[in-house]
Design a protein around this motif. Structure first.
Motif, PDB file in Angstrom:
ATOM      1  N   THR A  29       0.863  -1.181   0.000  1.00 53.99           N
ATOM      2  CA  THR A  29       0.000   0.000   0.000  1.00 53.99           C
ATOM      3  C   THR A  29       0.898   1.229   0.000  1.00 53.99           C
ATOM      4  O   THR A  29       1.790   1.339   0.836  1.00 53.99           O
ATOM      5  CB  THR A  29      -0.885   0.026   1.258  1.00 53.99           C
ATOM      6  N   VAL A  30       0.653   2.169  -0.927  1.00 52.65           N
ATOM      7  CA  VAL A  30       1.476   3.377  -0.970  1.00 52.65           C
ATOM      8  C   VAL A  30       0.688   4.644  -0.651  1.00 52.65           C
ATOM      9  O   VAL A  30       1.275   5.643  -0.260  1.00 52.65           O
ATOM     10  CB  VAL A  30       2.227   3.529  -2.311  1.00 52.65           C
ATOM     11  N   SER A  31      -0.642   4.603  -0.796  1.00 55.39           N
ATOM     12  CA  SER A  31      -1.421   5.780  -0.416  1.00 55.39           C
ATOM     13  C   SER A  31      -2.890   5.413  -0.261  1.00 55.39           C
ATOM     14  O   SER A  31      -3.358   4.400  -0.780  1.00 55.39           O
ATOM     15  CB  SER A  31      -1.280   6.911  -1.448  1.00 55.39           C
ATOM     16  N   ILE A  32      -3.574   6.267   0.479  1.00 54.58           N
ATOM     17  CA  ILE A  32      -5.023   6.171   0.641  1.00 54.58           C
ATOM     18  C   ILE A  32      -5.575   7.553   0.323  1.00 54.58           C
ATOM     19  O   ILE A  32      -5.163   8.547   0.917  1.00 54.58           O
ATOM     20  CB  ILE A  32      -5.419   5.763   2.074  1.00 54.58           C
ATOM     21  N   ASP A  33      -6.490   7.614  -0.630  1.00 49.47           N
ATOM     22  CA  ASP A  33      -7.062   8.884  -1.067  1.00 49.47           C
ATOM     23  C   ASP A  33      -8.581   8.839  -0.959  1.00 49.47           C
ATOM     24  O   ASP A  33      -9.177   7.765  -0.946  1.00 49.47           O
ATOM     25  CB  ASP A  33      -6.700   9.152  -2.532  1.00 49.47           C
ATOM     26  N   ALA A  34      -9.177  10.003  -0.896  1.00 48.16           N
ATOM     27  CA  ALA A  34     -10.628  10.138  -0.977  1.00 48.16           C
ATOM     28  C   ALA A  34     -11.356   9.289   0.054  1.00 48.16           C
ATOM     29  O   ALA A  34     -12.425   8.756  -0.214  1.00 48.16           O
ATOM     30  CB  ALA A  34     -11.108   9.801  -2.394  1.00 48.16           C
ATOM     31  N   MET A  35     -10.804   9.164   1.239  1.00 42.88           N
ATOM     32  CA  MET A  35     -11.418   8.358   2.299  1.00 42.88           C
ATOM     33  C   MET A  35     -12.597   9.117   2.904  1.00 42.88           C
ATOM     34  O   MET A  35     -12.471  10.294   3.231  1.00 42.88           O
ATOM     35  CB  MET A  35     -10.337   8.096   3.359  1.00 42.88           C
ATOM     36  N   ARG A  36     -13.732   8.414   3.024  1.00 46.68           N
ATOM     37  CA  ARG A  36     -14.911   9.011   3.656  1.00 46.68           C
ATOM     38  C   ARG A  36     -15.574   7.996   4.564  1.00 46.68           C
ATOM     39  O   ARG A  36     -15.814   6.861   4.152  1.00 46.68           O
ATOM     40  CB  ARG A  36     -15.934   9.472   2.604  1.00 46.68           C
ATOM     41  N   PHE A  37     -15.851   8.423   5.784  1.00 46.53           N
ATOM     42  CA  PHE A  37     -16.629   7.619   6.722  1.00 46.53           C
ATOM     43  C   PHE A  37     -18.036   8.185   6.694  1.00 46.53           C
ATOM     44  O   PHE A  37     -18.263   9.338   7.047  1.00 46.53           O
ATOM     45  CB  PHE A  37     -16.027   7.698   8.131  1.00 46.53           C
ATOM     46  N   LEU A  38     -18.997   7.381   6.266  1.00 50.56           N
ATOM     47  CA  LEU A  38     -20.350   7.870   6.040  1.00 50.56           C
ATOM     48  C   LEU A  38     -21.269   7.679   7.237  1.00 50.56           C
ATOM     49  O   LEU A  38     -22.164   8.480   7.476  1.00 50.56           O
ATOM     50  CB  LEU A  38     -20.937   7.180   4.810  1.00 50.56           C
ATOM     51  N   ARG A  39     -21.076   6.574   7.967  1.00 49.92           N
ATOM     52  CA  ARG A  39     -21.840   6.334   9.189  1.00 49.92           C
ATOM     53  C   ARG A  39     -21.081   5.314  10.023  1.00 49.92           C
ATOM     54  O   ARG A  39     -20.290   4.542   9.499  1.00 49.92           O
ATOM     55  CB  ARG A  39     -23.263   5.874   8.896  1.00 49.92           C
ATOM     56  N   PRO A  74     -28.385  -3.708   3.677  1.00 52.83           N
ATOM     57  CA  PRO A  74     -27.021  -3.188   3.841  1.00 52.83           C
ATOM     58  C   PRO A  74     -26.953  -1.694   3.539  1.00 52.83           C
ATOM     59  O   PRO A  74     -27.726  -1.180   2.721  1.00 52.83           O
ATOM     60  CB  PRO A  74     -26.199  -3.966   2.814  1.00 52.83           C
ATOM     61  N   GLU A  75     -26.027  -1.005   4.224  1.00 53.07           N
ATOM     62  CA  GLU A  75     -25.793   0.411   3.986  1.00 53.07           C
ATOM     63  C   GLU A  75     -24.314   0.634   3.729  1.00 53.07           C
ATOM     64  O   GLU A  75     -23.466   0.034   4.382  1.00 53.07           O
ATOM     65  CB  GLU A  75     -26.176   1.234   5.212  1.00 53.07           C
ATOM     66  N   ARG A  76     -24.006   1.520   2.784  1.00 53.28           N
ATOM     67  CA  ARG A  76     -22.608   1.885   2.540  1.00 53.28           C
ATOM     68  C   ARG A  76     -22.148   2.724   3.720  1.00 53.28           C
ATOM     69  O   ARG A  76     -22.793   3.705   4.081  1.00 53.28           O
ATOM     70  CB  ARG A  76     -22.481   2.657   1.231  1.00 53.28           C
ATOM     71  N   VAL A  77     -21.026   2.346   4.335  1.00 44.81           N
ATOM     72  CA  VAL A  77     -20.570   3.022   5.547  1.00 44.81           C
ATOM     73  C   VAL A  77     -19.234   3.736   5.376  1.00 44.81           C
ATOM     74  O   VAL A  77     -18.957   4.702   6.083  1.00 44.81           O
ATOM     75  CB  VAL A  77     -20.492   2.046   6.748  1.00 44.81           C
ATOM     76  N   THR A  78     -18.412   3.274   4.466  1.00 43.82           N
ATOM     77  CA  THR A  78     -17.088   3.865   4.253  1.00 43.82           C
ATOM     78  C   THR A  78     -16.691   3.631   2.807  1.00 43.82           C
ATOM     79  O   THR A  78     -17.099   2.648   2.195  1.00 43.82           O
ATOM     80  CB  THR A  78     -16.029   3.209   5.175  1.00 43.82           C
ATOM     81  N   GLU A  79     -15.887   4.544   2.264  1.00 48.80           N
ATOM     82  CA  GLU A  79     -15.377   4.393   0.910  1.00 48.80           C
ATOM     83  C   GLU A  79     -14.020   5.072   0.814  1.00 48.80           C
ATOM     84  O   GLU A  79     -13.720   5.979   1.588  1.00 48.80           O
ATOM     85  CB  GLU A  79     -16.346   4.974  -0.116  1.00 48.80           C
ATOM     86  N   GLY A  80     -13.210   4.593  -0.097  1.00 49.12           N
ATOM     87  CA  GLY A  80     -11.902   5.191  -0.304  1.00 49.12           C
ATOM     88  C   GLY A  80     -11.221   4.600  -1.512  1.00 49.12           C
ATOM     89  O   GLY A  80     -11.669   3.608  -2.082  1.00 49.12           O
ATOM     90  N   VAL A  81     -10.110   5.226  -1.890  1.00 48.01           N
ATOM     91  CA  VAL A  81      -9.294   4.747  -2.991  1.00 48.01           C
ATOM     92  C   VAL A  81      -7.897   4.490  -2.438  1.00 48.01           C
ATOM     93  O   VAL A  81      -7.267   5.387  -1.874  1.00 48.01           O
ATOM     94  CB  VAL A  81      -9.237   5.768  -4.143  1.00 48.01           C
ATOM     95  N   PHE A  82      -7.451   3.248  -2.549  1.00 47.81           N
ATOM     96  CA  PHE A  82      -6.135   2.831  -2.074  1.00 47.81           C
ATOM     97  C   PHE A  82      -5.255   2.582  -3.289  1.00 47.81           C
ATOM     98  O   PHE A  82      -5.713   2.016  -4.278  1.00 47.81           O
ATOM     99  CB  PHE A  82      -6.226   1.534  -1.266  1.00 47.81           C
ATOM    100  N   THR A  83      -3.990   2.978  -3.204  1.00 46.35           N
ATOM    101  CA  THR A  83      -3.037   2.717  -4.279  1.00 46.35           C
ATOM    102  C   THR A  83      -2.027   1.692  -3.796  1.00 46.35           C
ATOM    103  O   THR A  83      -1.460   1.822  -2.708  1.00 46.35           O
ATOM    104  CB  THR A  83      -2.319   4.004  -4.720  1.00 46.35           C
ATOM    105  N   TYR A  84      -1.831   0.666  -4.613  1.00 43.03           N
ATOM    106  CA  TYR A  84      -0.892  -0.416  -4.333  1.00 43.03           C
ATOM    107  C   TYR A  84       0.154  -0.448  -5.421  1.00 43.03           C
ATOM    108  O   TYR A  84      -0.168  -0.214  -6.595  1.00 43.03           O
ATOM    109  CB  TYR A  84      -1.617  -1.770  -4.291  1.00 43.03           C
ATOM    110  N   VAL A  85       1.397  -0.747  -5.055  1.00 42.68           N
ATOM    111  CA  VAL A  85       2.465  -0.910  -6.037  1.00 42.68           C
ATOM    112  C   VAL A  85       2.898  -2.371  -6.044  1.00 42.68           C
ATOM    113  O   VAL A  85       2.979  -3.005  -4.984  1.00 42.68           O
ATOM    114  CB  VAL A  85       3.654   0.041  -5.757  1.00 42.68           C
ATOM    115  N   ALA A  86       3.119  -2.910  -7.236  1.00 38.07           N
ATOM    116  CA  ALA A  86       3.608  -4.282  -7.386  1.00 38.07           C
ATOM    117  C   ALA A  86       5.088  -4.303  -7.018  1.00 38.07           C
ATOM    118  O   ALA A  86       5.846  -3.411  -7.396  1.00 38.07           O
ATOM    119  CB  ALA A  86       3.410  -4.755  -8.820  1.00 38.07           C
ATOM    120  N   LEU A  87       5.507  -5.342  -6.262  1.00 44.58           N
ATOM    121  CA  LEU A  87       6.891  -5.446  -5.806  1.00 44.58           C
ATOM    122  C   LEU A  87       7.540  -6.725  -6.315  1.00 44.58           C
ATOM    123  O   LEU A  87       6.883  -7.759  -6.429  1.00 44.58           O
ATOM    124  CB  LEU A  87       6.941  -5.458  -4.271  1.00 44.58           C
ATOM    125  N   ASP A  88       8.859  -6.641  -6.521  1.00 45.29           N
ATOM    126  CA  ASP A  88       9.611  -7.846  -6.869  1.00 45.29           C
ATOM    127  C   ASP A  88      10.068  -8.536  -5.579  1.00 45.29           C
ATOM    128  O   ASP A  88       9.723  -8.100  -4.472  1.00 45.29           O
ATOM    129  CB  ASP A  88      10.779  -7.527  -7.802  1.00 45.29           C
TER     130      ASP A  88
END
Length: 134
Positions: free
Chosen positions: A56-66, A104-118
């Motif tokens: 994991t290299v970053s977390i963007d646009a994180m929102r906690f909705l409830r 069901p209710e959407r409670v959280t959303e976000g965009v995570f960036t992952y980098v492939a490793l050797d």
């Protein structure tokens, strides 16, 4: 991110139950626990797509909705948002439903960036033929 639960052929990428040990001082599920569940789901999704180890290299646009309550069934749904040469942007939605099986209710959303490793932990092209799974 929509207002309807994702309908993926393979279902959610992670499903678990929120437990009392995961609560914050206010009695709701701790946000850090939710982020860790999202990272587990997203990391698995990214590792499967890159056919190898990811970080994991970053977390963007994180929102906690409830808040999530103890006993809620928590499901994480992942989809590809961005596909770079060595990295993936993964959109993750968290949905929760109460123990009675309610809607069901959407409670959280976000965009995570992952980098492939050797094998040495260095970034690699996602299609470099890695076969290990981490």
């Amino acid at each position: 991110m929509g207002d309807t639960i994702p309908r993926l052929s393979d279902g959610p990428h992670l499903r678990t139950i929120a437990m009392p040990r995961d609560t914050n001082a206010a009695g709701a599920i701790f946000g850090g626990w939710t982020v860790s569940q999202m990272d587990l789901a997203g990391g698995t999704f990214a590792a499967q797509r890159t056919k190898g180890r990811v970080a994991t290299v970053s977390i963007d646009a994180m929102r906690f909705l409830r808040p999530i309550a103890v006993g809620d069934e928590v499901s994480c749904y992942c989809s590809l948002q961005e596909d770079g040469e060595t990295s993936l942007g993964v959109r993750i939605e968290v949905w929760a439903r109460d123990r009675t099986g309610g809607q069901p209710e959407r409670v959280t959303e976000g965009v995570f960036t992952y980098v492939a490793l050797d094998d040495d932990g260095k970034p690699r092209g996602k299609n470099d033929g890695q076969t290990d799974k981490t």
